[in-house]
Design a protein around this motif. Structure first.
Motif, PDB file in Angstrom:
ATOM      1  N   HIS A  56       1.858   9.222  -6.174  1.00  0.00           N
ATOM      2  CA  HIS A  56       2.373  10.580  -5.919  1.00  0.00           C
ATOM      3  C   HIS A  56       3.380  10.983  -6.996  1.00  0.00           C
ATOM      4  O   HIS A  56       3.257  12.062  -7.611  1.00  0.00           O
ATOM      5  CB  HIS A  56       3.036  10.597  -4.533  1.00  0.00           C
ATOM      6  N   SER A  65       0.828  -1.205   0.000  1.00  0.00           N
ATOM      7  CA  SER A  65       0.000   0.000   0.000  1.00  0.00           C
ATOM      8  C   SER A  65       0.866   1.260   0.000  1.00  0.00           C
ATOM      9  O   SER A  65       0.575   2.230  -0.707  1.00  0.00           O
ATOM     10  CB  SER A  65      -0.918   0.005   1.224  1.00  0.00           C
ATOM     11  N   GLN A  66       1.932   1.239   0.777  1.00  0.00           N
ATOM     12  CA  GLN A  66       2.824   2.399   0.825  1.00  0.00           C
ATOM     13  C   GLN A  66       3.545   2.593  -0.506  1.00  0.00           C
ATOM     14  O   GLN A  66       3.714   3.728  -0.970  1.00  0.00           O
ATOM     15  CB  GLN A  66       3.831   2.230   1.957  1.00  0.00           C
ATOM     16  N   TYR A 113      -2.080   7.787   4.737  1.00  0.00           N
ATOM     17  CA  TYR A 113      -1.122   8.487   3.881  1.00  0.00           C
ATOM     18  C   TYR A 113      -0.322   9.517   4.673  1.00  0.00           C
ATOM     19  O   TYR A 113       0.892   9.651   4.512  1.00  0.00           O
ATOM     20  CB  TYR A 113      -1.865   9.153   2.724  1.00  0.00           C
ATOM     21  N   THR A 156      -6.882   6.461  -1.563  1.00  0.00           N
ATOM     22  CA  THR A 156      -6.018   6.168  -0.413  1.00  0.00           C
ATOM     23  C   THR A 156      -6.591   6.800   0.844  1.00  0.00           C
ATOM     24  O   THR A 156      -7.070   7.943   0.813  1.00  0.00           O
ATOM     25  CB  THR A 156      -4.597   6.706  -0.660  1.00  0.00           C
ATOM     26  N   VAL A 161      -3.180  11.399  -4.827  1.00  0.00           N
ATOM     27  CA  VAL A 161      -3.155  10.196  -4.003  1.00  0.00           C
ATOM     28  C   VAL A 161      -4.474  10.036  -3.255  1.00  0.00           C
ATOM     29  O   VAL A 161      -5.081   8.957  -3.235  1.00  0.00           O
ATOM     30  CB  VAL A 161      -1.975  10.234  -3.009  1.00  0.00           C
ATOM     31  N   GLN A 172       1.150   4.227  -2.848  1.00  0.00           N
ATOM     32  CA  GLN A 172       1.001   5.653  -2.539  1.00  0.00           C
ATOM     33  C   GLN A 172       2.155   6.463  -3.131  1.00  0.00           C
ATOM     34  O   GLN A 172       1.944   7.522  -3.737  1.00  0.00           O
ATOM     35  CB  GLN A 172       0.948   5.851  -1.021  1.00  0.00           C
TER      36      GLN A 172
END
Length: 408
Positions: free
Chosen positions: A161, A153-154, A219, A214, A209, A157
């Motif tokens: 971005h 997930s990170q 985030y 998200t 994002v 993100q």
């Protein structure tokens, strides 16, 4: 002169931008406005409407009247005084070149890193893999990221971005702001502009994002987790660019009323006003000459007549010898003219008024702008003369003074 005008335009437009953009969420309009400020700061000072104005002025109306010629003054360069103006030019140029070299060096660092980095595909996106504790970043079409110790997930993100930066060509804005700082480094507004550009680009990427689904809180915690990682270069779009407090505040801010975005159109009348101000002085001077000459031509009152020769001519305090001494001691050979190997004979025309004051100083014969300006400066600074007389009455008398600039 160009640098002065460009910096004035930059300050005025940036202050206006700060006022109208305060508190809104129109990040695309902000970006367009910041780019507009850069463009207008560079272009407005170069637009000169005086040619259009001068075309409407009869040449005979702006030429100086015939006048009594004073003895010629010879001016040569002196080398005993320190040239502070030249020092300032070298200082400005040196700092600007150093900052430009720094920008090019950073571009080179990123390019070398892109060549040496291992390539991979993460979530369908081609990336350059970073090693070490570096913050993710992008530069034009390159995305650099270290996926180690990050959840899927990170990583997504980060990619969303940085893909926003890439797709919208944010690196061009960042590079332009750096180049602008290098050229206008002495103006604090140039540095503030760079900060505004960088922050706004991050607002745009953060919004992409969040709009992509998200979780906002997750985030934000992710941003905090990478807040103090090292950035490779300041010209890149970094995932953790500070200040995070402002970015988080913008994410939580309610979207502004769409109708309010039309306030940015006020840049148009402001740009027109600045263009008019840039040309007002020239236009006013030309019009003043026309009006004054017309009045002189039409006026039948002898009291306002400007004489070329009268019964009792005006005298400089101490006589002609004192006048020649004053001119020779006060006229200085401009450093820029020496460097450019400029020389020649400038003729300055002026009027001694009824009270002895010097007025209507103008160049009757021009050589170069720097030599003309120096001769005019000294003539304007002359003390009051003993006025001339005709038939026992005080009168106005016109003079010409030739100043010859000759290099050794």
């Amino acid at each position: 002169m160009y640098l002065i005008k460009a910096n004035v335009v930059l300050v005025v437009l940036f202050v206006f931008y700060q006022i109208i953009s305060a508190g809104d969420t129109f990040f695309k309009w902000r970006r367009l406005s910041l780019l507009t400020v850069y463009m207008l700061s560079l272009l407005l000072p170069t637009i000169d409407l005086s040619v259009l104005v001068n075309e409407t002025v009869p040449l005979g109306n702006i030429l100086p009247r015939m006048a009594y010629n004073l003895p010629e003054v010879m001016v040569q360069p002196t080398h005993d005084n320190f040239d502070w103006q030249q020092l300032a030019v070298w200082l400005y140029t040196g700092v600007a070149l150093a900052l430009l070299l720094r920008v090019f060096w950073q571009v080179g660092v990123v390019c070398r890193l892109a060549q040496r980095s291992e390539r991979a595909t993460l979530h369908g996106t081609a990336v350059c893999l970073l090693t070490g504790d570096y913050s993710p970043f992008s530069f034009f079409r390159w995305i650099f990221v270290n996926p180690v110790n990050k959840t899927p997930s990170q990583v997504q993100q980060i990619l969303t971005h940085e893909q926003t930066h890439v797709a919208q060509w944010h690196s061009a804005d960042a590079l332009l702001s750096q180049l602008f700082v290098a050229v206008f480094w002495f103006n604090p507004v140039a540095w503030l502009m760079r900060l505004q550009v960088r922050n706004n680009l991050e607002y745009l990427a953060d919004r992409s994002v969040i709009n992509g689904g998200t979780d906002k809180k997750a985030y934000q915690y992710h941003l905090l987790a990478v807040a103090y990682r090292t950035n490779v270069a300041t010209i890149t779009n970094n995932f953790n660019v500070l200040p995070l407090k402002k970015r988080i505040k913008m994410m939580n801010k309610q979207t502004s009323n769409p109708l309010a975005r039309f306030k940015y159109l006020l840049f148009v009348p402001l740009a027109v006003a600045l263009l008019a101000m840039n040309n007002t002085t020239i236009r006013a001077n030309v019009q003043k000459k026309v009006v004054k000459t017309t009045k002189t031509t039409k006026k039948a009152d002898a009291s306002n007549k400007v004489y070329e020769v009268c019964e009792q001519m005006p005298t400089f305090p101490g006589g002609d010898a004192a006048l020649m001494k004053y001119l020779s001691e006060n006229v200085k050979y401009p450093a820029l003219a020496i460097k450019a190997q400029e020389q020649g004979r400038v003729v300055v025309s002026f009027t001694v008024e009824k009270d002895g004051a010097i007025s209507d100083v103008k160049v009757a014969r021009s050589v170069t702008p720097s030599l003309d300006a120096e001769a005019v400066r000294v003539v304007k600074a002359m003390p009051k003369w003993t006025p001339g007389k005709q038939g026992g009455q005080l009168v106005r008398v016109r003079y010409n003074v030739p100043v010859s600039f000759k290099l050794n």
